[in-house]
Structures are given as C-alpha cells and as structure tokens.
Motif scaffolding. Structure first.
Motif, PDB file in Angstrom:
ATOM      1  N   TYR A 118      51.708  33.196  36.726  1.00  8.33           N
ATOM      2  CA  TYR A 118      50.693  33.330  35.233  1.00  8.33           C
ATOM      3  C   TYR A 118      49.420  33.754  36.052  1.00  8.33           C
ATOM      4  CZ  TYR A 118      47.590  32.895  31.620  1.00  8.33           C
ATOM      5  OH  TYR A 118      46.678  33.060  30.461  1.00  8.33           O
ATOM      6  N   ASN A 119      48.536  34.750  35.554  1.00 10.35           N
ATOM      7  CA  ASN A 119      47.134  35.112  35.710  1.00 10.35           C
ATOM      8  C   ASN A 119      46.603  35.411  34.263  1.00 10.35           C
ATOM      9  OD1 ASN A 119      45.116  35.271  37.946  1.00 10.35           O
ATOM     10  ND2 ASN A 119      45.031  37.388  36.516  1.00 10.35           N
ATOM     11  N   ARG A 120      45.343  34.885  34.277  1.00 12.14           N
ATOM     12  CA  ARG A 120      44.596  35.168  32.886  1.00 12.14           C
ATOM     13  C   ARG A 120      44.727  36.555  32.487  1.00 12.14           C
ATOM     14  NH1 ARG A 120      38.302  34.133  32.773  1.00 12.14           N
ATOM     15  NH2 ARG A 120      38.431  35.640  34.704  1.00 12.14           N
ATOM     16  N   THR A 121      44.514  37.615  33.720  1.00 12.60           N
ATOM     17  CA  THR A 121      44.433  39.074  33.275  1.00 12.60           C
ATOM     18  C   THR A 121      45.971  39.316  33.902  1.00 12.60           C
ATOM     19  OG1 THR A 121      42.165  39.087  33.961  1.00 12.60           O
ATOM     20  CG2 THR A 121      43.553  41.152  34.048  1.00 12.60           C
ATOM     21  N   ALA A 122      46.689  39.542  32.863  1.00 12.83           N
ATOM     22  CA  ALA A 122      48.161  39.786  33.064  1.00 12.83           C
ATOM     23  C   ALA A 122      48.498  41.123  34.007  1.00 12.83           C
ATOM     24  CB  ALA A 122      48.893  40.104  31.903  1.00 12.83           C
ATOM     25  N   ALA A 123      47.431  42.130  34.112  1.00 13.13           N
ATOM     26  CA  ALA A 123      47.601  43.138  35.075  1.00 13.13           C
ATOM     27  C   ALA A 123      47.833  42.773  36.269  1.00 13.13           C
ATOM     28  CB  ALA A 123      46.561  44.024  34.960  1.00 13.13           C
ATOM     29  N   LYS A 124      47.242  41.542  36.748  1.00 13.35           N
ATOM     30  CA  LYS A 124      47.254  41.096  38.140  1.00 13.35           C
ATOM     31  C   LYS A 124      48.666  40.530  38.411  1.00 13.35           C
ATOM     32  CE  LYS A 124      42.837  39.993  39.649  1.00 13.35           C
ATOM     33  NZ  LYS A 124      41.795  38.716  39.719  1.00 13.35           N
ATOM     34  N   THR A 125      49.537  39.959  37.610  1.00 18.42           N
ATOM     35  CA  THR A 125      50.532  39.278  37.648  1.00 18.42           C
ATOM     36  C   THR A 125      51.510  40.462  37.790  1.00 18.42           C
ATOM     37  OG1 THR A 125      49.916  37.961  36.060  1.00 18.42           O
ATOM     38  CG2 THR A 125      52.192  37.716  36.405  1.00 18.42           C
ATOM     39  N   VAL A 161      43.485  36.552  45.433  1.00 18.69           N
ATOM     40  CA  VAL A 161      43.945  36.481  46.930  1.00 18.69           C
ATOM     41  C   VAL A 161      44.854  35.326  47.356  1.00 18.69           C
ATOM     42  CG1 VAL A 161      41.574  35.977  47.761  1.00 18.69           C
ATOM     43  CG2 VAL A 161      43.714  36.741  49.576  1.00 18.69           C
ATOM     44  N   MET A 162      44.392  34.017  47.003  1.00 18.73           N
ATOM     45  CA  MET A 162      44.952  32.825  47.461  1.00 18.73           C
ATOM     46  C   MET A 162      46.223  32.497  46.760  1.00 18.73           C
ATOM     47  SD  MET A 162      43.166  31.418  49.965  1.00 18.73           S
ATOM     48  CE  MET A 162      43.788  29.710  50.203  1.00 18.73           C
ATOM     49  N   GLY A 163      46.082  32.687  45.266  1.00 24.69           N
ATOM     50  CA  GLY A 163      47.302  32.402  44.403  1.00 24.69           C
ATOM     51  C   GLY A 163      48.439  33.214  44.920  1.00 24.69           C
TER      52      GLY A 163
END
Ligand code: NBP
Length: 475
Positions: A31-38, A12-14
């Motif tokens: 970039y997010n560790r779990t690419a689906a979020k990106t 939420v913050m990023g």
C-alpha cells in the motif's frame, strides 16, 4: 487474507524492502498513499514474487493473515503518526505494526505505549543499509515487545544481511530501544565519515592527488580498516567528473548536508551526560562546512601557517600515521556510541546486549567493518565498562598512538582542521588520565559560587571561606 506481511510506503526504502520480502518467498501486501507508486512497483517487479497490491488501506489490512504484520516505511515524523492513526480502526488485537523509518526513539516510546493500550504491538525497527541494503539484506534493529519478535523476528532475520549464515537482526529491547540503537549507529557513521574526510584532507594537503588517495584507501581496505565506508571512499576518489574531466571530489560543493540523526545522537548524549565528542565534532564540522557567510568572512581575514613541502619518505610516513589516526579515532567513536547505548539501556531498563548490537552491525549497515567482529568478541568475552579497556583494543590503541599523535601534530602545524581526530585523542587522554584538572574547576566553582567540593583524602562535602580567612568547613 492471503499476504504474510505488508509494506506501507513504497518510496525507495519501502519498495526495496517489499521486493526483498517477496524474493524470500513471502507474499507481500502493498500500500502506498499515492496508488500509482504501488502499480509501478508491481509492473516493474511483479515477477520477483507474490505481491498483493491494494489502493485502499482497508483492503490492504484485509489482505493480511492474522496476526497481521506490516512495516511502515514512510517519511519519519507526522506521516508515520498519520499512517498509524488510519490503521488503528482497521486492526485487531495482537496485530503487529512495525515502523521501519528513522523515528526518534521518544516518538517510538510514545507510539508503543499508545498502541499497547489498544492491544496492538508496535515495533520500532531501525533499518540500515540504504536502498541497496533494503533490497539485498539490511541490518535490522527491532525494538518493541519481545512477544512480537516470536512471529516477526524470523521474517526480519530471513531478509537481513548474513555473516557466516548468522542474521544481522536481533531483538534489541523494549519500546524505543531499536530506534535508539539505529540513531547511535548513524551518529557513529557521522564520526566515521568525518575521520575519513580528515584523513583525506591531511593527505591531499600534503600533495597527494585524488587517484593516489583512492589507491591509499583501497590498500587500507585490505587491513584493519576494512569497511564499507573505506571501500566506497576509494570509489568516490577514483571517480572522474564526465563534464570537466576533473576528480569528482573537486567539483562537488564542500558543504555537507545532514538529515538529523547525528544531531539527535548528540542532543540525547548531552541529556544522558555521555561524552560523545567525536560525534558532536562531526555534526559541527558538517554545520561549519555549510556556513557560507562565516567561511567567506573568515577566509578574507584569516591566514594559516605556511605549509611545508614533504619528500617521498615523509609522505609515506604520513600515510601510515594517518592510517593509525583513522583506526584509533574510529575505535574511540565506537566506544562513545556504545557507551551511549549502555547508559540509555540502564536508564530506560532496556537490557541491551552490546555484543549483540556489534554482531548485527557486522554486515548490511553503513558502518559495517572488520572492527565489529573484534568488538563483538570482546563484549562477549568481558564485562566492559568501555570498549577502550578491551584487551585487544587497548593494545591496538597503544601501538597506534604514536602515529595518531604525529598525524594530528602534522595537521595542526600545517593548518589542516582535524576536529574529529583531535576530539578522539582528547577523549583517549581524558579517560586514561591519572588526574584531571577538574579539581581546579571545582576550586573555582567553590570560590565564586560556594558550590562545595570533595577531597581526595577524606569523605565529606567541603567549602572554603574564600572571601574570609580561607578556612575550610565541612557541610
Ligand atoms: P521518504 O522518507 O522519502 O518518504 C516517502 C514515502 O512516505 C512515500 O511512500 C510517501 O507516500 C509517504 N508519505 C508521506 Br511523505 N506522507 C505521508 C502521509 N501523510 N501518509 C502516508 N504516506 C505518506 O521515503 P524513503 O527514503 O524510502 O524512506 C522511508 C523511511 O526510511 C524514512 O523514515 C527514512 O528516514 C528511512 N530510511 C531511509 C534510508 C534511505 O537510505 N533513504 C535509510 C534508512 C532509513 P506518497 O508516495 O503518497 O507521497
């Protein structure tokens, strides 16, 4: 390389911070560790600006203009270290790594030294304002090397909240200074919320309904108490639970949770020897609320006083007394938090400008309040040891103290717990006292432990032969 700044960690913050940057015209690497979020972020909000998403950290780093600037917004603690470790081999001298999470300032000091050794800049930045702030303008408290602020500062100032066009972001000081100030911000927030809860409790116990109190808080929000927390208190008190039709505040379990920054504030205050009793009581009040077994056992065994019913005139007077108690206690909590910042600044050589801190807390953050402009101007005009000595603050406390004392007296007589209000008043009475009973404590310490004492009438260190002829010797 095409992105001006990057965000790592898109919870939420990023995500909201990345959107805020994009809406201000920056091209933002994601970039997010779990690419689906990106992918989700780009799918939902890609039209708000220029995003450069990467599924791999190396691609993310490669997509950034040099010197690279990136904000880490992951879960504080181990995850932050993990991200830093994977970044190091990918970065080059002069790159700037910002940690926008709620890091402990000692972790920030350690990380800053570690990255400085590698020719990298590490900026521990406190960010306040929750999800809404991150998106629309938070209060940002960046620490770290002043040099990095030259390139990073303008971007952070751009996306921060504004008061009359002035950004709620300033370089706080070296290494852990930014995260320290954010931690104390949260400590003050704990106290602020505890005072609000006590004000509510005194008045609710005196017979006011939740919607009546919503109106009282709305009214208070038009005066000296004007603040975000008072404003949302009215909203929460006005809210009705859809399922039961009861006031929302009556269907919520009365055990307050905490994430730890209040506790850190108190732990560090103990180490620094700074009295922050209002913040400590706020942390303890949350702990007490969650001690189910303790509360059940005590509830079965203990009784309070009979509560006196009050008439309309008494209730109106009580509202005014509670308002004064709330304002005065809030001032004390700010005084204590700022004292902690001043003490740490001296200890760690941070050279923090307190007026600057008050200035960037005026908007964007959770403790934003009308009072902060007064604090800013008092610190700008005077060299203060404590906020309480500032002329307009001292005058305000003088005119509030009768109501403050009356509200506490009412609470005590009626068995309503007011640890925050009482702690604030005890601090006020302690620091203004001509003489404290600490002299007796010194006498006792000398009696049982030969711990010695100073005298008021001559210099030196003294000891009395308590077990002998009670003669006094000088060390
Ligand atoms: P969280 O604190 O819930 O963290 C979730 C993020 O951390 C996800 O992006 C997650 O990636 C990532 N992450 C984790 Br968990 N472990 C990781 C690892 N080992 N390596 C890489 N990434 C990892 O997110 P948040 O609520 O947005 O808060 C972010 C920071 O901001 C925190 O430090 C928080 O204390 C601070 N903060 C929050 C607020 C607020 O109102 N929430 C306000 C002010 C400051 P994944 O998607 O792959 O799991």
């Amino acid at each position: 390389a095409s992105a001006q700044i990057g965000v790592i960690g898109l919870a939420v913050m990023g995500s909201n911070l990345a959107r805020n940057l994009a809406r201000h015209g920056y091209s933002v690497a994601l970039y997010n560790r779990t690419a689906a979020k990106t992918e989700e972020l780009v799918a939902a909000h890609g039209d708000e600006g220029t995003f450069v998403p990467s599924a791999e950290l190396a691609d993310f780093v490669a997509s950034l203009e040099r010197p690279r600037k990136m904000i880490i917004m992951v879960k504080a603690g181990g995850p932050t270290d993990a991200v830093i470790e994977s970044l190091i081999p990918l970065l080059e001298e002069g790159d700037i790594v910002v940690d926008g999470g709620n890091a402990h300032y000692e972790d920030t000091r350690r990380r800053e030294a570690y990255l400085r050794d590698k020719g990298l800049h590490f900026v521990g930045a406190g960010i306040s304002g929750g999800e809404e702030g991150a998106l629309n303008g938070p209060s940002i408290m960046p620490g770290g090397p002043a040099e990095s602020y030259v390139t990073l500062g303008p971007i952070l100032e751009d996306i921060s909240a504004k008061v009359d066009g002035e950004p709620c972001c300033t370089h706080i000081g070296p290494d852990g200074a930014g995260h320290f100030v954010k931690m104390v911000h949260n400590g003050i927030e704990y106290a602020d919320m505890q005072f609000i809860a006590e004000a509510y409790d005194i008045l609710r116990s005196a017979g006011f309904s939740a919607p009546e109190l919503a109106d009282v808080f709305s009214e208070w929000n038009t005066g000296d108490l004007d603040s975000y927390l008072i404003e949302i208190t009215a909203d929460v008190l006005r809210h009705v639970d859809a399922e039961t039709g009861k006031p929302f505040v009556d269907v919520v379990a009365d055990a307050a949770a905490q994430k730890g920054t209040g506790q850190w504030t108190v732990q560090i205050a103990l180490e620094l020897g700074v009295p922050v009793n209002t913040i400590a009581e706020s942390v303890f009040a949350r702990s007490s609320s969650g001690h189910t077994a303790l509360r059940e056992a005590a509830r079965a065994a203990l009784h309070g006083p009979h509560r006196e019913a009050s008439d309309a005139a008494q209730r109106a007077e009580l509202v005014e007394n509670v308002r004064q108690a709330l304002w005065a206690s809030k001032v004390v909590a700010y005084a204590q938090g700022l004292d902690q910042i001043r003490t740490a600044s001296e200890q760690f050589g941070w050279d923090i400008d307190i007026a600057g801190v008050a200035k960037i807390w005026r908007a964007g953050c959770i403790i934003r309040a009308r009072l902060l402009e007064r604090i800013r101007s008092e610190y700008a005009a005077h060299n203060l040891t404590t906020l309480l000595e500032a002329p307009s603050v001292a005058a305000g406390l003088e005119s509030s103290q009768a109501g403050w004392r009356a509200a506490i007296t009412h609470a005590v007589a009626n068995g309503v717990p007011v640890p925050g209000f009482s702690a604030a008043l005890a601090y006020y009475d302690t620091v203004r006292a001509e003489r404290l009973p600490a002299s007796l404590i010194q006498g006792l310490r000398d009696f049982f432990g030969a711990h010695t004492y100073h005298r008021v009438d001559k210099p030196g260190v003294f000891h009395t032969e308590w077990s002998g002829d009670r003669s006094e010797s000088q060390d």
